[in-house]
Design an enzyme around this catalytic site. Structure first.
Site, PDB file in Angstrom:
ATOM      1  N   LYS A  13     -21.259 -59.792   7.630  1.00  0.00           N
ATOM      2  CA  LYS A  13     -21.955 -60.701   7.977  1.00  0.00           C
ATOM      3  C   LYS A  13     -23.310 -60.626   7.529  1.00  0.00           C
ATOM      4  O   LYS A  13     -24.120 -60.967   8.174  1.00  0.00           O
ATOM      5  CB  LYS A  13     -21.930 -59.800   9.494  1.00  0.00           C
ATOM      6  CG  LYS A  13     -20.308 -59.487   9.753  1.00  0.00           C
ATOM      7  CD  LYS A  13     -20.000 -59.195  11.130  1.00  0.00           C
ATOM      8  CE  LYS A  13     -20.252 -57.727  11.222  1.00  0.00           C
ATOM      9  NZ  LYS A  13     -19.773 -56.848  10.733  1.00  0.00           N
ATOM     10  N   ARG A  88     -19.032 -58.005  20.976  1.00  0.00           N
ATOM     11  CA  ARG A  88     -17.967 -56.940  19.975  1.00  0.00           C
ATOM     12  C   ARG A  88     -16.624 -56.755  20.977  1.00  0.00           C
ATOM     13  O   ARG A  88     -15.842 -56.086  20.799  1.00  0.00           O
ATOM     14  CB  ARG A  88     -18.096 -55.812  19.738  1.00  0.00           C
ATOM     15  CG  ARG A  88     -18.569 -55.824  18.156  1.00  0.00           C
ATOM     16  CD  ARG A  88     -19.006 -54.268  17.427  1.00  0.00           C
ATOM     17  NE  ARG A  88     -20.306 -54.864  16.703  1.00  0.00           N
ATOM     18  CZ  ARG A  88     -20.068 -53.765  15.391  1.00  0.00           C
ATOM     19  NH1 ARG A  88     -18.594 -54.264  14.506  1.00  0.00           N
ATOM     20  NH2 ARG A  88     -20.952 -53.738  14.546  1.00  0.00           N
ATOM     21  N   ARG A 127     -19.486 -50.362  -1.121  1.00  0.00           N
ATOM     22  CA  ARG A 127     -20.744 -51.043  -0.174  1.00  0.00           C
ATOM     23  C   ARG A 127     -22.761 -49.718  -0.710  1.00  0.00           C
ATOM     24  O   ARG A 127     -22.124 -48.199  -0.603  1.00  0.00           O
ATOM     25  CB  ARG A 127     -21.339 -51.318   0.666  1.00  0.00           C
ATOM     26  CG  ARG A 127     -21.752 -51.162   1.304  1.00  0.00           C
ATOM     27  CD  ARG A 127     -22.556 -51.535   2.810  1.00  0.00           C
ATOM     28  NE  ARG A 127     -21.146 -51.235   3.593  1.00  0.00           N
ATOM     29  CZ  ARG A 127     -21.229 -51.796   5.061  1.00  0.00           C
ATOM     30  NH1 ARG A 127     -21.555 -52.702   5.046  1.00  0.00           N
ATOM     31  NH2 ARG A 127     -20.664 -50.758   5.683  1.00  0.00           N
ATOM     32  N   ARG A 160     -23.350 -46.084   3.531  1.00  0.00           N
ATOM     33  CA  ARG A 160     -24.002 -45.553   5.164  1.00  0.00           C
ATOM     34  C   ARG A 160     -22.800 -45.043   5.441  1.00  0.00           C
ATOM     35  O   ARG A 160     -21.507 -43.896   4.640  1.00  0.00           O
ATOM     36  CB  ARG A 160     -23.663 -47.145   5.142  1.00  0.00           C
ATOM     37  CG  ARG A 160     -24.839 -47.236   6.241  1.00  0.00           C
ATOM     38  CD  ARG A 160     -24.138 -49.548   6.615  1.00  0.00           C
ATOM     39  NE  ARG A 160     -23.241 -48.570   7.388  1.00  0.00           N
ATOM     40  CZ  ARG A 160     -22.898 -50.058   8.480  1.00  0.00           C
ATOM     41  NH1 ARG A 160     -23.383 -50.740   8.347  1.00  0.00           N
ATOM     42  NH2 ARG A 160     -21.997 -49.699   9.002  1.00  0.00           N
ATOM     43  N   ARG A 171     -12.603 -48.205  11.949  1.00  0.00           N
ATOM     44  CA  ARG A 171     -13.229 -49.129  12.430  1.00  0.00           C
ATOM     45  C   ARG A 171     -12.428 -50.822  12.299  1.00  0.00           C
ATOM     46  O   ARG A 171     -12.833 -51.961  13.450  1.00  0.00           O
ATOM     47  CB  ARG A 171     -14.700 -49.664  12.043  1.00  0.00           C
ATOM     48  CG  ARG A 171     -15.665 -48.846  12.189  1.00  0.00           C
ATOM     49  CD  ARG A 171     -16.361 -48.025  10.668  1.00  0.00           C
ATOM     50  NE  ARG A 171     -17.219 -49.653  10.235  1.00  0.00           N
ATOM     51  CZ  ARG A 171     -18.098 -49.246   8.699  1.00  0.00           C
ATOM     52  NH1 ARG A 171     -17.844 -48.077   8.241  1.00  0.00           N
ATOM     53  NH2 ARG A 171     -18.695 -50.398   7.982  1.00  0.00           N
TER      54      ARG A 171
HETATM   55  P1  AP5 Z   1     -21.919 -56.727   4.319  1.00  0.00           P
HETATM   56  O1  AP5 Z   1     -22.944 -57.817   4.568  1.00  0.00           O
HETATM   57  O2  AP5 Z   1     -22.651 -55.228   4.693  1.00  0.00           O
HETATM   58  O3  AP5 Z   1     -20.528 -56.810   5.593  1.00  0.00           O
HETATM   59  P2  AP5 Z   1     -20.877 -56.492   7.190  1.00  0.00           P
HETATM   60  O4  AP5 Z   1     -20.131 -57.261   7.721  1.00  0.00           O
HETATM   61  O5  AP5 Z   1     -22.139 -56.048   7.757  1.00  0.00           O
HETATM   62  O6  AP5 Z   1     -20.469 -55.056   7.421  1.00  0.00           O
HETATM   63  P3  AP5 Z   1     -21.140 -53.908   8.293  1.00  0.00           P
HETATM   64  O7  AP5 Z   1     -20.118 -52.740   8.066  1.00  0.00           O
HETATM   65  O8  AP5 Z   1     -22.345 -53.359   8.509  1.00  0.00           O
HETATM   66  O9  AP5 Z   1     -19.603 -54.407   9.694  1.00  0.00           O
HETATM   67  P4  AP5 Z   1     -20.436 -52.939  11.067  1.00  0.00           P
HETATM   68  O10 AP5 Z   1     -19.835 -54.645  12.067  1.00  0.00           O
HETATM   69  O11 AP5 Z   1     -18.446 -51.725  10.134  1.00  0.00           O
HETATM   70  O12 AP5 Z   1     -20.830 -52.622  11.146  1.00  0.00           O
HETATM   71  P5  AP5 Z   1     -22.343 -52.441  11.899  1.00  0.00           P
HETATM   72  O13 AP5 Z   1     -23.510 -51.954  11.068  1.00  0.00           O
HETATM   73  O14 AP5 Z   1     -22.462 -53.924  12.408  1.00  0.00           O
HETATM   74  O15 AP5 Z   1     -20.767 -56.692   3.541  1.00  0.00           O
HETATM   75  C1  AP5 Z   1     -19.809 -55.270   3.099  1.00  0.00           C
HETATM   76  C2  AP5 Z   1     -19.817 -55.364   1.012  1.00  0.00           C
HETATM   77  O16 AP5 Z   1     -19.502 -56.346   1.100  1.00  0.00           O
HETATM   78  C3  AP5 Z   1     -20.860 -55.259   1.196  1.00  0.00           C
HETATM   79  O17 AP5 Z   1     -21.410 -54.523  -0.531  1.00  0.00           O
HETATM   80  C4  AP5 Z   1     -21.586 -56.179   0.141  1.00  0.00           C
HETATM   81  O18 AP5 Z   1     -22.762 -57.159  -0.896  1.00  0.00           O
HETATM   82  C5  AP5 Z   1     -20.528 -56.816  -0.011  1.00  0.00           C
HETATM   83  N1  AP5 Z   1     -20.485 -58.704   0.509  1.00  0.00           N
HETATM   84  C6  AP5 Z   1     -20.523 -59.074   1.363  1.00  0.00           C
HETATM   85  N2  AP5 Z   1     -20.343 -60.583   0.467  1.00  0.00           N
HETATM   86  C7  AP5 Z   1     -19.240 -60.839  -0.185  1.00  0.00           C
HETATM   87  C8  AP5 Z   1     -18.567 -61.345  -0.401  1.00  0.00           C
HETATM   88  N3  AP5 Z   1     -18.902 -62.706   0.042  1.00  0.00           N
HETATM   89  N4  AP5 Z   1     -17.975 -61.423  -1.531  1.00  0.00           N
HETATM   90  C9  AP5 Z   1     -17.950 -59.893  -2.195  1.00  0.00           C
HETATM   91  N5  AP5 Z   1     -18.494 -58.805  -1.754  1.00  0.00           N
HETATM   92  C10 AP5 Z   1     -19.253 -58.693  -0.728  1.00  0.00           C
HETATM   93  O19 AP5 Z   1     -21.939 -51.771  13.573  1.00  0.00           O
HETATM   94  C11 AP5 Z   1     -22.257 -50.241  12.538  1.00  0.00           C
HETATM   95  C12 AP5 Z   1     -21.281 -49.243  13.783  1.00  0.00           C
HETATM   96  O20 AP5 Z   1     -22.430 -49.298  15.391  1.00  0.00           O
HETATM   97  C13 AP5 Z   1     -20.040 -50.291  14.583  1.00  0.00           C
HETATM   98  O21 AP5 Z   1     -18.713 -49.125  14.146  1.00  0.00           O
HETATM   99  C14 AP5 Z   1     -20.252 -49.793  16.212  1.00  0.00           C
HETATM  100  O22 AP5 Z   1     -20.032 -47.661  16.562  1.00  0.00           O
HETATM  101  C15 AP5 Z   1     -21.561 -49.553  16.705  1.00  0.00           C
HETATM  102  N6  AP5 Z   1     -22.246 -51.358  17.387  1.00  0.00           N
HETATM  103  C16 AP5 Z   1     -22.636 -52.237  16.210  1.00  0.00           C
HETATM  104  N7  AP5 Z   1     -23.235 -52.892  17.201  1.00  0.00           N
HETATM  105  C17 AP5 Z   1     -22.147 -52.568  18.246  1.00  0.00           C
HETATM  106  C18 AP5 Z   1     -21.869 -53.475  19.010  1.00  0.00           C
HETATM  107  N8  AP5 Z   1     -21.964 -54.319  20.220  1.00  0.00           N
HETATM  108  N9  AP5 Z   1     -20.812 -53.220  20.342  1.00  0.00           N
HETATM  109  C19 AP5 Z   1     -20.259 -51.487  20.318  1.00  0.00           C
HETATM  110  N10 AP5 Z   1     -20.690 -50.370  19.157  1.00  0.00           N
HETATM  111  C20 AP5 Z   1     -21.467 -51.416  18.396  1.00  0.00           C
HETATM  112 MG    MG Z   2     -23.907 -55.459   8.671  1.00  0.00          MG
END
Ligand code: AP5
Ligand code: MG
Length: 214
Positions: A13, A88, A127, A160, A171
């Site tokens: 994402k 979410r 990552r 992270r 997660r």
């Molecule tokens: P990356 O682009 O970083 O993936 P991502 O989908 O952004 O993964 P996140 O871990 O950020 O998602 P998340 O939903 O767990 O975390 P968030 O910060 O939103 O890519 C991942 C890796 O793959 C990287 O190394 C990248 O280089 C590689 N890659 C990317 N695309 C690729 C491809 N096509 N091919 C190969 N490799 C690739 O949330 C964190 C925490 O915050 C949650 O756990 C929760 O506690 C809280 N939170 C956030 N939002 C909410 C909400 N709306 N409600 C409740 N709690 C929330």
């Molecule tokens: Mg992210």
């Protein structure tokens, strides 16, 4: 253009949000990044969110909804926004829809990035994230030009704190239980575009742009 990028942890994402923002000029809003900035700044919100994030659980709806809805009311979102990681839960999705309707806005598309669970764990294990601008890399798939240094801003690349295996598994379970139902939710509203997320970042981006052009 009012967009959501939906997908499991590690589906890409954030990676796609950076590319889409450059292409379409709308701000990318990541609730995860907002929480991490608050944790780094030692705010009350950061303290509350950290406990949930460290366990891989969702921050409670009432906290997230208020923050996300305030953010999309800022003036840089008047011509569009790209939500990464919000909503979410169906409660968050309902709140977003009601809030947009009040200002005569609606969603244009929900992009689902589809990636199998084993690949999610592999991606998150490798990552590295820029401590300054949040850009994502992967060891060994997506390497920066200089080891440990962000290509975009020269910041330091770090892991992270929630990218450990136990938290990642939780997660993914939390995603399947709480967020995956949004696939049918937005499918029923004919807003969903499903994109194969395993083809490399540039191909995923090209497929996403095609889906948005339709
Ligand atoms: P990356 O682009 O970083 O993936 P991502 O989908 O952004 O993964 P996140 O871990 O950020 O998602 P998340 O939903 O767990 O975390 P968030 O910060 O939103 O890519 C991942 C890796 O793959 C990287 O190394 C990248 O280089 C590689 N890659 C990317 N695309 C690729 C491809 N096509 N091919 C190969 N490799 C690739 O949330 C964190 C925490 O915050 C949650 O756990 C929760 O506690 C809280 N939170 C956030 N939002 C909410 C909400 N709306 N409600 C409740 N709690 C929330
Ligand atoms: Mg992210």
């Amino acid at each position: 253009m009012n967009l959501i990028i939906l997908g499991a942890p590690g589906s890409g994402k954030g990676t796609q949000a950076v590319k889409l923002t450059k292409r379409f000029g709308v701000p990318a809003i990541s609730t995860g990044d907002i929480f991490r900035a608050n944790i780094a700044g030692g705010t009350e919100l950061g303290k509350k969110a950290k406990a949930y994030m460290d366990r891989g659980e969702l921050v409670p709806d009432e906290i997230v909804i208020a923050i996300a809805l305030d953010r999309i009311d800022e003036c840089d979102c008047k011509d569009g926004f790209l939500l990464d990681g919000f909503p979410r839960t169906t409660e968050q999705a309902d709140a977003l829809e009601r809030h947009l309707a009040v200002s005569g806005r609606s969603l244009d598309k929900v992009i689902l990035i589809d990636v199998p669970a084993d690949e999610l764990v592999r991606r998150i294990a490798g990552r590295r994230t820029c401590a300054d601008c949040g850009a994502s890399y992967h060891i060994p798939d997506i390497l920066p030009a200089k080891d440990g240094v962000c290509d975009v801003c020269g910041g330091e690349l770090k892991r992270r704190s929630d990218d450990n295996e136990a938290t990642v598994r939780n997660r993914i379970e939390v995603y399947n239980a709480n967020t995956a139902p949004l696939v049918d939710y937005y499918g029923a509203k004919t807003l969903l575009a499903r994109i194969a997320g395993t083809t490399g970042p540039d191909n995923v981006f090209a497929d996403t742009v095609k889906a948005l052009d339709k």
